[in-house]
Motif scaffolding. Structure first.
Motif, PDB file in Angstrom:
ATOM      1  N   GLY A   1     -37.715  58.716 -32.641  1.00  0.00           N
ATOM      2  CA  GLY A   1     -36.993  57.743 -33.470  1.00  0.00           C
ATOM      3  C   GLY A   1     -36.288  56.695 -32.631  1.00  0.00           C
ATOM      4  N   ALA A   2     -35.608  57.118 -31.577  1.00  0.00           N
ATOM      5  CA  ALA A   2     -34.920  56.166 -30.699  1.00  0.00           C
ATOM      6  C   ALA A   2     -35.925  55.289 -29.967  1.00  0.00           C
ATOM      7  N   GLY A   3     -37.028  55.875 -29.548  1.00  0.00           N
ATOM      8  CA  GLY A   3     -38.058  55.105 -28.854  1.00  0.00           C
ATOM      9  C   GLY A   3     -38.669  54.047 -29.741  1.00  0.00           C
ATOM     10  N   SER A   4     -38.849  54.364 -31.016  1.00  0.00           N
ATOM     11  CA  SER A   4     -39.451  53.388 -31.925  1.00  0.00           C
ATOM     12  C   SER A   4     -38.518  52.203 -32.166  1.00  0.00           C
ATOM     13  N   LEU A   5     -37.224  52.402 -32.034  1.00  0.00           N
ATOM     14  CA  LEU A   5     -36.277  51.290 -32.168  1.00  0.00           C
ATOM     15  C   LEU A   5     -36.526  50.224 -31.117  1.00  0.00           C
TER      16      LEU A   5
ATOM     17  N   GLY B   1     -34.223  46.414 -33.214  1.00  0.00           N
ATOM     18  CA  GLY B   1     -33.958  47.725 -32.623  1.00  0.00           C
ATOM     19  C   GLY B   1     -33.383  47.615 -31.227  1.00  0.00           C
ATOM     20  N   ARG B   2     -33.954  46.725 -30.413  1.00  0.00           N
ATOM     21  CA  ARG B   2     -33.425  46.523 -29.053  1.00  0.00           C
ATOM     22  C   ARG B   2     -31.994  46.003 -29.119  1.00  0.00           C
ATOM     23  N   ALA B   3     -31.728  45.085 -30.032  1.00  0.00           N
ATOM     24  CA  ALA B   3     -30.368  44.546 -30.171  1.00  0.00           C
ATOM     25  C   ALA B   3     -29.393  45.656 -30.582  1.00  0.00           C
ATOM     26  N   ARG B   4     -29.834  46.556 -31.441  1.00  0.00           N
ATOM     27  CA  ARG B   4     -28.965  47.668 -31.862  1.00  0.00           C
ATOM     28  C   ARG B   4     -28.690  48.613 -30.697  1.00  0.00           C
ATOM     29  N   ILE B   5     -29.709  48.873 -29.891  1.00  0.00           N
ATOM     30  CA  ILE B   5     -29.528  49.754 -28.733  1.00  0.00           C
ATOM     31  C   ILE B   5     -28.562  49.122 -27.738  1.00  0.00           C
ATOM     32  N   VAL B   6     -28.767  47.835 -27.412  1.00  0.00           N
ATOM     33  CA  VAL B   6     -27.879  47.137 -26.480  1.00  0.00           C
ATOM     34  C   VAL B   6     -26.458  47.091 -27.032  1.00  0.00           C
ATOM     35  N   GLY B   7     -26.327  46.835 -28.325  1.00  0.00           N
ATOM     36  CA  GLY B   7     -25.002  46.788 -28.941  1.00  0.00           C
ATOM     37  C   GLY B   7     -24.263  48.109 -28.836  1.00  0.00           C
ATOM     38  N   ALA B   8     -25.004  49.209 -28.875  1.00  0.00           N
ATOM     39  CA  ALA B   8     -24.381  50.525 -28.780  1.00  0.00           C
ATOM     40  C   ALA B   8     -24.080  50.916 -27.332  1.00  0.00           C
TER      41      ALA B   8
END
Length: 90
Positions: A13-17, A23-30
């Motif tokens: 699930g995290a990889g698909s983001l 998804g990349r923006a959400r990961i960077v934001g976190a």
């Protein structure tokens, strides 16, 4: 077995983001606030016109460290002359 399936599902699930811009923006934001707090990433990249009175000012703006060639870099702010001004205090 259920724990392994849950872990695998979380990884997939995290990889698909990472495959979408959102998804990349959400990961960077976190991750960014944690990386900034740990001193692994700057809160703000140096901008043209940056001129700091000293490293305390650059750190307060979230721009430190400043690398040679970047806006705001001055040799007098690079205490060990390694091309990196306002390195984290360890």
């Amino acid at each position: 077995m259920l724990g392994v399936a849950a872990a695998l599902g979380g990884i997939v699930g995290a990889g698909s983001l990472a495959f979408s811009d959102d998804g990349r923006a959400r990961i960077v934001g976190a991750v960014k606030p944690v990386a900034v707090q740990a001193g692994l990433m700057r809160a703000r990249a140096p901008q043209p016109g940056d001129a700091w009175g000293g490293c305390d000012d650059a750190r307060a703006a979230g721009t430190a460290p400043i690398y040679e060639g970047e806006p705001g870099y001055r040799p007098e702010m690079d205490g060990d002359s390694d091309g990196i001004a306002c390195e984290p205090i360890r």
